[in-house]
Design a protein around this motif. Structure first.
Motif, PDB file in Angstrom:
ATOM      1  N   TRP A  12       0.807  -1.222   0.000  1.00 25.55           N
ATOM      2  CA  TRP A  12       0.000   0.000   0.000  1.00 25.55           C
ATOM      3  C   TRP A  12       0.839   1.271   0.000  1.00 25.55           C
ATOM      4  N   PHE A  13       1.870   1.332   0.823  1.00 22.23           N
ATOM      5  CA  PHE A  13       2.630   2.577   0.931  1.00 22.23           C
ATOM      6  C   PHE A  13       3.685   2.717  -0.162  1.00 22.23           C
ATOM      7  N   VAL A  14       4.440   1.664  -0.425  1.00 21.20           N
ATOM      8  CA  VAL A  14       5.567   1.762  -1.360  1.00 21.20           C
ATOM      9  C   VAL A  14       5.124   1.474  -2.795  1.00 21.20           C
ATOM     10  N   TRP A  15       4.465   0.348  -3.007  1.00 24.62           N
ATOM     11  CA  TRP A  15       4.080  -0.016  -4.374  1.00 24.62           C
ATOM     12  C   TRP A  15       2.937   0.852  -4.889  1.00 24.62           C
ATOM     13  N   ARG A  22       8.536  -1.838  -9.249  1.00 23.25           N
ATOM     14  CA  ARG A  22       8.859  -3.214  -8.886  1.00 23.25           C
ATOM     15  C   ARG A  22       7.564  -3.997  -8.825  1.00 23.25           C
ATOM     16  N   GLU A  23       7.681  -5.303  -8.723  1.00 18.14           N
ATOM     17  CA  GLU A  23       6.502  -6.155  -8.565  1.00 18.14           C
ATOM     18  C   GLU A  23       5.936  -5.959  -7.158  1.00 18.14           C
ATOM     19  N   GLN A  24       4.650  -6.251  -7.009  1.00 15.32           N
ATOM     20  CA  GLN A  24       4.050  -6.223  -5.677  1.00 15.32           C
ATOM     21  C   GLN A  24       4.694  -7.296  -4.799  1.00 15.32           C
ATOM     22  N   TRP A  25       4.677  -7.054  -3.491  1.00 11.77           N
ATOM     23  CA  TRP A  25       5.123  -8.060  -2.544  1.00 11.77           C
ATOM     24  C   TRP A  25       4.019  -9.115  -2.433  1.00 11.77           C
ATOM     25  N   ALA A  47       9.410  -2.716   7.333  1.00 13.44           N
ATOM     26  CA  ALA A  47       8.308  -2.299   6.452  1.00 13.44           C
ATOM     27  C   ALA A  47       7.566  -1.120   7.052  1.00 13.44           C
ATOM     28  N   ILE A  48       7.345  -1.151   8.356  1.00 11.38           N
ATOM     29  CA  ILE A  48       6.671  -0.040   9.031  1.00 11.38           C
ATOM     30  C   ILE A  48       7.511   1.230   8.915  1.00 11.38           C
ATOM     31  N   LYS A  53       8.018   6.613   6.500  1.00  8.64           N
ATOM     32  CA  LYS A  53       8.714   7.624   5.691  1.00  8.64           C
ATOM     33  C   LYS A  53       7.809   8.136   4.576  1.00  8.64           C
ATOM     34  N   VAL A  54       7.079   7.228   3.947  1.00  9.39           N
ATOM     35  CA  VAL A  54       6.153   7.627   2.875  1.00  9.39           C
ATOM     36  C   VAL A  54       5.052   8.515   3.448  1.00  9.39           C
TER      37      VAL A  54
END
Length: 108
Positions: A12-15, A22-25, A47-48, A53-54
């Protein structure tokens, strides 16, 4: 559960929100024999930290992200934050039910 929550945070935050190239986790990957509790917890904390940061870099909570994990327009940071609170709380409830089944103790 930690493996799932780690992937969901990153998705949700990075992808989705930042649109990382990049591909989804994988958020339904089973725990393997090589996974350890401390390793999974460490990955979740990392991950948190990335998600934080995002979120902290966002200057407008109503601005939509780059894309969505659903078949909807990209959600706002406000939506992502609320969704992740719900997601995490839901799984914390699942963990509490499992703990109650193990030790027989119930909360108030």
């Amino acid at each position: 559960m930690l493996k799932h929550l780690t992937a969901v945070e990153l998705n949700w935050f990075v992808w989705a929100y930042t649109g990382a190239d990049r591909e989804q986790w994988e958020d339904e990957e089973a725990v393997s024999a090589s996974d350890s509790a401390s390793g999974l917890a460490s990955a979740y904390r990392e991950a948190i930290a990335r998600a934080n940061k995002v979120a902290l870099a966002c200057t407008d909570l109503d601005r939509p992200g780059a894309r969505s994990l659903r078949e909807t327009p990209p959600p706002s940071m406000r939506w992502v934050l609320v969704h992740m609170i719900e997601e995490t709380a839901r799984h914390a409830g699942h963990a509490d039910i499992l703990r109650e089944q193990i030790d027989g103790s119930t909360g108030r």
